[in-house]
Design an enzyme around this catalytic site. Sequence first.
Site, short mmCIF file in Angstrom:
data_model
loop_
_atom_site.label_atom_id
_atom_site.label_comp_id
_atom_site.label_asym_id
_atom_site.label_seq_id
_atom_site.Cartn_x
_atom_site.Cartn_y
_atom_site.Cartn_z
N GLY A 554 0.83 -1.17 -0.07
CA GLY A 554 -0.01 0.42 0.37
C GLY A 554 0.81 1.24 -0.12
N GLY A 557 2.93 0.90 3.39
CA GLY A 557 3.68 -0.08 3.47
C GLY A 557 3.80 -1.00 3.15
N LYS A 577 -2.25 -4.41 7.47
CA LYS A 577 -1.70 -3.59 6.41
C LYS A 577 -0.41 -2.91 7.96
CE LYS A 577 -4.99 -1.44 3.92
NZ LYS A 577 -6.39 -0.24 3.81
N ASP A 670 -13.75 8.21 -4.02
CA ASP A 670 -12.63 7.75 -4.65
C ASP A 670 -13.14 6.10 -5.18
OD1 ASP A 670 -10.97 6.53 -6.10
OD2 ASP A 670 -9.12 5.82 -4.65
#
Length: 908
Positions: A554, A557, A577, A670
Site C-alpha cells: 500500500g 507499507g 497493513k 474514490d
Amino acid sequence: MLMFISQVCNIVMLLVKCTFPCPRNVLLMTLNGSQFYTYSICNVEEREQDNWLRTTFIQRHPLASRVFVELKFIVRDCNSFDGASLICKETFNLYTSESDADVGTTFRKSQFKKVATIAPDEITGKNEMHINTETRVVDGLSRKGFYLAFQDIGACIALLSVRVFYKTCPGTVQNLATFPETVAGAENQPLTEVSGVCVDNAASEELPRIYCTEEGKWAVQVGQCQCKPGYEEVKDTCQECRPGSFKAEASSDACEPCPANTDTLEHGAVLCACKDGFFRAPTDPSTGPCSGPPSAPRDLSAVPQPSVGRLILSWTPPEDTGGRNDITYSVECQRCDGVVCHPCGERVRYEPASMKLTEARVSVSELEAHLNYTFIVEAHSGVSQLAGEAQRPPSRSNVTIFLHYTGEHPPQITTMRLVGRTSTSLALSWDVSPRPRPQLNIRYKLTYHKKVSIFCFSHQECPEIKLFVLCIILVLCQYGCFYLFIPFFFVFRKRNSHTRQGPEDTYFSTPEQLKPLKTYVDPHTYEDPNVAVLKFATEIHPSHITKQKVIGAGEFGEVYRGILKAPGRKEVAVAIKTLKPGYTEKQRQDFLSEASIMGQFSHQNIIRLEGVVTKFKHAMIVTEYMENGALDRYLRDHDGEISSFQLVGMLRGIAAGMKYLSDMSYVHRDLAARNILVNNNMECKVSDFGLSRVLEDDPEGTYTTSGGKIPIRWTAPEAIAYRKFTSASDVWSFGIVMWEVMAFGERPYWDMSNHEVMKAINEAFRLPAPMDCPSAVYQLMLQCWLQDRAKRPRFGDIVSLLDKLLRSPESLKTIADFDPRVSIRLPSTSGSDGSPFRSVSEWLESIKMSQYSENFTCAGIVTMEQVLQMKTEDIKNIGVRLPGHLKRIAYSILGLKDQTSTLSVFAV
C-alpha cells in the site's frame, strides 16, 4: 539418541601392536553373565614406557562426522608404590587415525593424531578401587572408518570398557508432520535443518521444517501441518469427522457437531446439509445453522382513525421465527367493490413502508370510504424466498375491514373522458368512486391551463406547446368548497421526478428510510488523532498476530495475509497493513486515520476492521481477509465465466454498502472496482477509506487541483470542476463501477487520456453498453451519469431496483445494444493510432486476448486477411471456449469487417 558404533573390550576384539614393553595382562572376566576383556599394564618401575593398544577398524556412518568415545578405567595411585613415585604416571593418551579400508595388523604411530590426555577423577589406593568414566569427542571425521589407540607412558592402569557412539535426533511426528531420524551435526554446524512431510490427510501452506541440535534434540519447528477439511487431529494422525460432525477448513481445530437443523450421515463431512424444510440464506455462513420460514403473524387487527383519514394495522410477531432474527413484514392491500377485489395500487400510502417492515405496525392512508379492504400481512426472513410455495406453516395473515366515512372525505374522481369538442368548448364526463350517497350535496368544478415544457418528461413527449386539459378536479362537498390544484401540482412534480428513472419502475426511498441511524465522525475533528483511533478501533497485542505472506503493498507499507488469534476468540484469517520504517508522525496519523474511519462502520458489504496495533513500535491495521482480492483483477481473471445474474448480485452488495455509508453521511470519493474486495463467496465489500490516497500508478491517473487528487475516470463532472463531492457524486462513480463489472474489469474509457475523458463527458458522451449487458442494468448506469446530480438516483433507489432485477431474472435477458467498434475501440482494420494491424498478435493484444496467440498460430491463422474470414465456429475450433472470450473475439472481427466508416469516440 545414542547410536553405538562399537563397544570395545566386550564386542570388538582388539588387535594389540606394541612397542617395548607390551601390556602384561589381558584378562577375560564375567560380569552379570556377560564376558568381557580387561586390558591392564603396570610398569611403573621402568623408565621410558611407550605402550600402545589399538582397536580393530571401526566403520563410520556416512553422516556421522562427530563421534563420542566413552572410557571406563582404573588408575593406581603412584604413592602406593614404594620408591617408584618419581617415574610413575597417572594418565594415558587417546589417539585416532582415519582410513578408507581396514589395514589389518599394520601399525604406524605417525598415522595417529592425539585426541586427548585422559586423567582419572579418582585414583585407586591399596585398599580401595575407583572406576572412572570419561567421554571425549572425535570431530571432523570424513573417511569410511577409523581406529582408536591408547598410549601408556608409565602408569598402572586397567582399561575396562570403551564405547564409541554418535548422536541422532530420533524420528518423530510433531504438529502432524513426520520428520526422519537425523544424525546430529558437528560442532561447527550446531543446527541441522530437516524437512518433514505432513501425515496423511493433512496439509501445510509452508513446507514443515525442524532443526536437529548437536546434542541430538529437536528444536524450532517452522511451518505447521493442519488436518484437511473433514478431518481432525487424533494422536498425531488426521481422522475423518464422524457422522453428525464436520470441519469446513484446514485447521488444527476438532470437528464440530452439525449446527441446528442440519445433519450429515457421512464420514469426513466438510459441511452439514440442511434438513428438509430448512435452508441457508445467501448471506448465511455455510458452516452456520439452517433455518425455516417464519409462521404467520398473529392477532392481526385494523383500527380505523376517521378523523385523520387513516388506518392502523398491528399484529404480533410469528410464534415460530424459524430460528432467525431477520424477520421483516410486507403488507398487501386489496379493495373490494361488491364481489370483485383488486389490488389497491399506488394510491394507498403506507407509513413507514409496505415492505421490509421491522416493526409489527403500519399506518395506511388515502383509503376510500364505503369499501371493503382486505389487508394481508406476510412475515419474511432470509430463507423465505428459498422456501417458496412449499413453506409450512404459511406465513400470511389477513384481515378484512369495511370503511364507512360519513362525509369527512369527498368521493374521488377515477376517470375523465373527452366526450366532444368545438373550437370554443369541450364536453367532459367522469367516474366517481365510490358512488356518492344521495344525501350528500356534491358539486364539481373544472379548471384548465396550457401544457408547458415543465411537465414534459422528454423532448419526444411534448415537441410543441399545445392546449391541454389537466384533470385537475375541484370537489365541493356539503361542508364547502376547496381547491385541489396546489396539492395535485406537487404530487405531479414528485411523480415527474420518479419518471426520470426510466421504465424500470424504481422503488424510491421515503424520508424515513433515508434517515441515518448514526452519523460518521471525521477523525480529523479530534485535536489528538490517537484519541479517535482508541475510540473507534480495538487495540490488538502484536503477539496475537501471525504474518504469513506478503500479498501486496500500500501507500504506507506492505500488506500481509496472516492469522489473528485473540484470547477467547476463534482463529481467523486477516489482512495486515503495516507502516514502513522511517515514517513521520503525520504519516502515522494518516495511516491510522483509515482505521478510525473503518471502525465506525458495521455492515456486511463494508470491509470489517478487526483492530489496530498502536502501542508498539510497528503500527498495524488488521482487517478481515478477502480471499479473492480486488474486484477489478478478479473480474479480469474470470472474464466470461460469471453470469449476468451473479454480476448483478455483486453490484447489489456494493450498492448496499454504499447506501449504508450514504445514510451515515460519509462520502467515499474514490469508489472504483479496484477499491472493492471480494471474498471466497463472491461477496463484495467496499474498502479503501484512507484520506491520503495514491489513486493510480500512472501520472495521468489523477487530476490535481488545489484541494488534492481526483480519479478522473470515476469522478462526477461537478466534483472535477468544483470539488462538489456528495453521495450523488458517489452515485456517478457507482455507475462507472457497474460498467467495470459488466465489462469484466475493462478500463473505463479505454486508452483515452484524462483530458479526452473530461472533454467527452462535457460533450454528453457516455460509456456504451458492455457486451452482453442487460438493458435494465445499462439504463441504470445512464441514470447514474445524469449531468444534473439532483436527478441521479439515491443508493437506496439503486438497491431497490437491483433487488427487483434479482427477483425477476427474466428481466436480465433483454440485452442492451452493443457496438463492438465503440466498446473495443477498433476503427476499421487499424490500431488505436489509425494504422493497420501489422500482425494477428498485435490485434489480439489490442482486445486483451493475447493468451490465444498460440491458438491462432497453431491453426495456421497468421494474417489479418485470414482473421477476417473466420466465423464463430472457427473461433471455437481453435480452442476458444469461454463464452465471454468467444464473443469478444467474434465482435472484434465484426468490427474489423466494417470498412464503411471510422468511428469517433465522442459520438453520442
